[in-house]
Design an enzyme around this catalytic site. Structure first.
Site, short mmCIF file in Angstrom:
data_model
loop_
_atom_site.label_atom_id
_atom_site.label_comp_id
_atom_site.label_asym_id
_atom_site.label_seq_id
_atom_site.Cartn_x
_atom_site.Cartn_y
_atom_site.Cartn_z
CD GLU A 176 -21.41 -10.12 -51.79
OE1 GLU A 176 -20.91 -9.20 -52.44
OE2 GLU A 176 -20.73 -10.98 -51.20
CD GLU A 365 -20.78 -14.86 -53.65
OE1 GLU A 365 -19.65 -14.34 -53.40
OE2 GLU A 365 -21.68 -14.28 -54.25
C1 BG6 Z 1 -18.83 -11.47 -53.63
C2 BG6 Z 1 -19.61 -11.36 -54.89
O1 BG6 Z 1 -18.66 -10.18 -53.16
O2 BG6 Z 1 -17.52 -11.92 -53.65
C3 BG6 Z 1 -19.04 -12.12 -56.07
O3 BG6 Z 1 -20.96 -11.69 -54.72
C4 BG6 Z 1 -17.53 -12.05 -56.03
O4 BG6 Z 1 -19.59 -11.61 -57.24
C5 BG6 Z 1 -17.04 -12.68 -54.73
O5 BG6 Z 1 -16.91 -12.61 -57.13
C6 BG6 Z 1 -15.54 -12.81 -54.59
O6 BG6 Z 1 -14.94 -11.58 -54.82
P1 BG6 Z 1 -13.80 -11.43 -55.89
O7 BG6 Z 1 -13.54 -9.99 -56.01
O8 BG6 Z 1 -12.64 -12.18 -55.37
O9 BG6 Z 1 -14.34 -12.02 -57.14
#
Ligand code: BG6
Length: 468
Positions: A176, A365
């Site tokens: 990111e 993701e």
């Molecule tokens: C992304 C990141 O921003 O979102 C992850 O690359 C992160 O590291 C994921 O865990 C989800 O966000 P969160 O805060 O719910 O864990």
């Protein structure tokens, strides 16, 4: 007409070392920027402390103990039929302070075992080189604001590219990367609101990434190197041209990171902005050629939500606490953490990025952070997670089947529950596999399969045909 997902589609899951491994000082590991972030709660940001302070709780220190339990975890992934596992190498396991000349053999050995375990099950590792975990030892140089850090990063890249040649083919240079504009501590170990500082650090990361891409190709022509974009996508609040223009401006703020890494040069709109704001990039001879030569092979991104932007939105991001747009989308529901749920936006985003760059994409993701309840018999009925994922996969399938977007794979975020990055909480769970610990790191660390575990297994088994 091609139907459904490609035969070799990389179904899988994704984690990050600092959110999963724990063992924060084991086998010679040094501290990283993640190791000095306390746990926050929803709405209250995590505190960044000056070193590790007694009496404070740092979730990365034990995380979910993936460091010691990776064999069990990967065996569970294999049971679901994973074809890929996206994970990060903790740079500070390989170079504990970031600037050593010689790597830490124990750290290298650990990931060798992790990759061997994946390969034994036919799981393709997809490796993020830097996922919110810059070695803390590099802060004495000013972290990514200092050009010297590029050399340390490249030494680390060269070490792991050589060491894992033939085992790892897919690499992501920075997780990111556009988080530099919203949470620069996470992206680069920089705790500053100053735009010049952020843009200098971003320039250094672009250069480092471009050189790493070339190096990876030289070391092994089979290597494929991607960029990783925090999927910010926005709709205009209305058809008022002022709202629409502001939305376009917002997208420029974010997409410029993709423009540089996918096209190999800074877009005109960004150069004009720099001119207006008096921002000067520390460009040296040959740097711009390097950016051109180091374009990425594919674009990977995270997709969780979409925004609504209008003329009132402040898109300067001077705060350190993420993106606040000021508008709500009345057509969408949201998670308990206020993240909008927008499956159709996933298809829209895939088209937007493919139209713009014409290179393969990967969703690395996506998922729903939710509170799960363990029933008395030990079962976990997470139908809300299944609904979320099914709806997103359905839209991704449309992008592939109807729109012809080349998508290489899908790694759902947090296949076993891990620490949340934004809040440091444990109760914000994404997994197919429940991990029995609480927000204070207390519990048995046992792994328990949720209903979604069996559902995803079927999705993979049928190559996405069994979505219903
Ligand atoms: C992304 C990141 O921003 O979102 C992850 O690359 C992160 O590291 C994921 O865990 C989800 O966000 P969160 O805060 O719910 O864990």
């Amino acid at each position: 007409m091609t139907k459904g997902f490609p035969e070799d589609f990389l179904w899988g899951g994704a984690t990050a070392a600092n959110q999963a491994e724990g063992a924060y000082l084991s086998d010679g590991k040094g501290l990283s920027t993640a190791d000095v972030m306390t746990a926050g709660v929803h709405g209250v940001p995590r505190e960044i402390t000056d070193g590790v302070v007694d009496g404070k709780y740092y979730p990365s220190h034990n995380a979910v103990d993936h460091y010691h339990r990776f064999k069990e975890d990967i065996a569970l992934f294999a049971e679901m039929g994973f074809k890929s596992y996206r994970m990060s190498i903790a740079w500070s396991r390989i170079f504990p302070n970031g600037d050593e000349k010689v790597p830490n053999e124990a750290g290298l050995k650990h990931y060798d075992e992790v990759f061997d375990t994946c390969l034994q099950y036919g799981i393709e590792p997809i490796v993020t080189l830097s996922h919110f975990e810059t070695p803390l030892g590099l802060l004495k140089y000013g972290s990514w604001e200092n050009r010297e850090v590029i050399n340390y990063y490249l030494r680390y890249c060269e070490t792991v590219f050589n060491k894992y040649k033939g085992k790892v083919k897919y690499w992501l240079t920075f997780n990111e990367i556009n988080v530099m504009s919203t949470k620069p501590w996470m992206a680069a170990g920089i705790d500053s609101n100053d735009e010049q500082t952020r843009m200098t650090a971003a320039f250094h990361q672009f250069l480092a990434s471009a050189k790493a891409v070339q190096m990876a190709h030289e070391i092994d022509p089979n290597n494929k190197v991607g960029m990783m974009y925090a999927g910010h996508f926005a709709y205009s609040n209305s058809c008022d041209p002022e709202d629409v223009q502001k939305t376009a401006d917002f997208m420029h703020k974010m997409l410029f990171y993709c423009d540089v890494q996918c096209r190999g040069y800074y877009p005109a709109y960004k150069l004009k902005e720099f001119e207006r704001e008096g921002i000067v990039l520390p460009i040296q001879d040959g740097d711009l050629e390097e950016l051109k030569k180091g374009k990425v092979d594919f674009l990977s991104y995270s997709y969780y939500l979409t925004h609504v932007i209008g003329k009132e939105t402040n898109i300067d991001f001077k705060g350190l606490n993420g993106v606040k747009t000021g508008y709500k989308n009345p057509y969408l529901s949201a998670s308990d953490w206020g993240w909008t749920i927008d499956p159709k936006g996933l298809r829209y985003s895939l088209n937007l990025l493919y139209d713009r760059y014409q290179i393969p994409l990967m969703i690395v993701e996506n998922g729903l952070g939710a509170v799960d309840k363990v029933e008395e018999d030990g079962s976990i009925h997470d139908s809300y997670r299944i609904d979320y994922l099914r709806d997103h996969l359905t839209e991704m399938k449309k992008a592939i089947e109807i729109d012809g977007v080349p998508v290489l794979g899908y790694t759902m975020w947090g296949p076993m529950d891990i620490i949340a990055a934004s809040t440091g909480e444990m109760k914000k769970r994404y997994g197919f596999i429940y991990v029995d610990i609480d927000d204070h790191g207390k519990g048995t660390f046992n792994r328990i399969k949720k209903d979604s575990f069996y559902w995803y297994k079927k999705v993979i088994e049928t190559n996405g045909e069994g979505l219903d």
